[in-house]
Design an enzyme around this catalytic site. Structure first.
Site, PDB file in Angstrom:
ATOM      1  N   LYS A   1     -12.776  -8.311  -2.587  1.00  0.00           N
ATOM      2  CA  LYS A   1     -11.891  -9.169  -1.801  1.00  0.00           C
ATOM      3  C   LYS A   1     -12.039 -10.635  -2.179  1.00  0.00           C
ATOM      4  O   LYS A   1     -11.075 -11.390  -2.143  1.00  0.00           O
ATOM      5  CB  LYS A   1     -12.178  -9.009  -0.301  1.00  0.00           C
ATOM      6  CG  LYS A   1     -11.607  -7.746   0.299  1.00  0.00           C
ATOM      7  CD  LYS A   1     -11.550  -7.871   1.813  1.00  0.00           C
ATOM      8  CE  LYS A   1     -11.031  -6.596   2.450  1.00  0.00           C
ATOM      9  NZ  LYS A   1     -11.196  -6.605   3.914  1.00  0.00           N
TER      10      LYS A   1
ATOM     11  N   LYS B   1      -0.691  -0.213   2.552  1.00  0.00           N
ATOM     12  CA  LYS B   1       0.186  -1.253   3.089  1.00  0.00           C
ATOM     13  C   LYS B   1       0.359  -2.398   2.101  1.00  0.00           C
ATOM     14  O   LYS B   1       1.296  -3.178   2.211  1.00  0.00           O
ATOM     15  CB  LYS B   1      -0.361  -1.776   4.420  1.00  0.00           C
ATOM     16  CG  LYS B   1      -1.717  -2.440   4.350  1.00  0.00           C
ATOM     17  CD  LYS B   1      -2.185  -2.815   5.747  1.00  0.00           C
ATOM     18  CE  LYS B   1      -3.701  -2.839   5.804  1.00  0.00           C
ATOM     19  NZ  LYS B   1      -4.228  -2.565   7.121  1.00  0.00           N
TER      20      LYS B   1
ATOM     21  N   LYS C   1      -3.444   5.619  -3.754  1.00  0.00           N
ATOM     22  CA  LYS C   1      -3.363   5.848  -2.308  1.00  0.00           C
ATOM     23  C   LYS C   1      -2.136   5.170  -1.719  1.00  0.00           C
ATOM     24  O   LYS C   1      -1.771   4.076  -2.145  1.00  0.00           O
ATOM     25  CB  LYS C   1      -4.597   5.210  -1.648  1.00  0.00           C
ATOM     26  CG  LYS C   1      -5.535   6.200  -0.990  1.00  0.00           C
ATOM     27  CD  LYS C   1      -6.789   5.514  -0.486  1.00  0.00           C
ATOM     28  CE  LYS C   1      -6.653   5.089   0.960  1.00  0.00           C
ATOM     29  NZ  LYS C   1      -7.945   4.962   1.648  1.00  0.00           N
TER      30      LYS C   1
END
Ligand code: AMP
Ligand code: TRP
Length: 342
Positions: free
Chosen positions: A118, A204, A201
């Site tokens: 991240k 979002k 996967k």
């Protein structure tokens, strides 16, 4: 009771960051509702304090928190049976997180791969909160002495850290106070893949909206996305084995099985050998039948946010009633002076 004498209690958290999709429903929300219906005490938290480890637009955070709560309720989570609340309303999470910041070691935190992913190349510019994020997650879980934590594969390392923190605290103070939590990792069977790429996967953050079915999509949109889902030209095989090298076909069969509460074998007995021109409309009908009531209920709930806020406030009161005595005992063990009600 677990071996160490802790009552089984499920806790999980989801970040309110928008765009709830079919993967969240089948991999998390539906499973949570099933666990609740088996009578296990369950606590589900919209982790807004985790979300703000990267900047959030205040209006969007407010909307996403309520929409996530609506998604939980529409998926069958009963706020009278389970505890549903948002993290920032229960200050004990932050208070226990501070204690865990003092238990966890810098070296442990530096090994967290999600922080590295991240923070990216510019780790010096990441927030201190993003670095400390897993200690807050440990506090979420241990503030309730939760014994079981259902999460996706990507959270495994954070759960191992939670176990390390609990064990170090117990060891540092010579107590058997925090349980060593069991991870309940979502199986590959419940992993929903992108409708555009069977090796990724459903997420979002995928830039293509066609890659996912959002829980807010209406019936026409759901049907169109399934019709346009990527497949190969062959019909479905007659046996499960024939799906091995065909990730897109496998994904659509898995989705069908999960939505219909059937095994993959049962789906193959029904649909094996069919062309996609026949199977896709079957899947679209099933998806609309199962998901349209959820999106309908979500939009109904979102029309009256005061009801959602009331549910979250009530959940927070019940959560605090569990977490506050655990925090007080933690402080007591550590030698903090204060009221002794326990
Ligand atoms: P996220 O939206 O990635 O924070 O995930 C919230 C929850 O939904 C976690 O419990 C994930 O394991 C689950 N989840 C997210 N994406 C998927 C997916 N594609 N398939 C199955 N479960 C998922
Ligand atoms: N970190 C988790 C995620 O991104 C969310 C989370 C926060 C969580 N606190 C938790 C999950 C406690 C389980 C238990 O998915």
């Amino acid at each position: 009771m677990t071996e160490a004498g802790f009552t089984p209690r499920v806790f999980s958290g989801i970040q309110p960051s928008g765009n709830l999709h079919l993967g969240n429903y089948l991999g998390a929300l539906k499973r949570f509702a099933d666990a609740q219906n088996q009578g296990i005490q369950s606590i589900y938290c919209m982790v807004d304090l985790h979300a703000v480890t990267v900047w959030q637009d205040p209006a969007e955070l407010r909307h996403s928190t309520r929409e996530l709560a609506a998604g939980f309720i529409a998926s069958g989570l009963d706020p009278a049976k389970s505890i549903l609340f948002n993290q920032s309303q229960v200050a004990e999470h932050s208070q226990l997180a501070w204690v865990f910041n003092c238990v966890a070691r810098m070296g442990w935190m530096q090994r967290m791969t999600q922080f590295k992913d991240k923070a990216g190349k510019n780790a010096q510019n990441a927030s201190l909160g993003l670095f400390a994020y897993p200690a807050l997650m440990a506090a979420d879980i241990l503030a309730y002495h939760a014994t079981h934590v259902p999460v996706g594969e990507d959270q495994k390392q954070h759960l191992e850290l939670t176990r390390d923190i609990a064990a170090k605290f117990n060891n540092d103070f010579g107590v058997d106070f925090f349980p060593i939590t069991e991870p309940v990792i979502e199986g590959t069977g419940t992993r929903v893949m992108s409708l555009r790429d069977g090796s990724k996967k459903m997420s979002k953050s995928d830039p293509s909206d066609m890659s996912r079915i959002n829980l807010t999509d209406d019936a026409d949109t759901i049907a169109r996305k399934i019709r346009k889902a990527k497949t190969d030209p062959e019909p479905l095989p007659s046996e499960v084995k024939g799906l091995e090298e065909r990730p897109e076909a496998r994904n659509l069969v898995n989705i069908y099985a999960a939505l219909a509460d059937m095994s993959v074998d049962q789906v193959m007995a029904e649909a094996g050998g069919k062309a996609f021109s026949e199977f896709k409309p079957m899947l679209a009908d099933l998806a609309v039948e199962k998901l349209a009531p959820i999106s309908g209920e979500m939009s109904r709930l979102m029309q009256d946010v005061s009801e959602i806020d009331r549910i979250l406030g009530n959940g927070a009161d019940r959560a605090r009633a569990i977490a506050a005595p655990i925090l007080r005992q933690t402080y007591e063990i550590m030698g903090m002076v204060g009221p002794r009600e326990v």
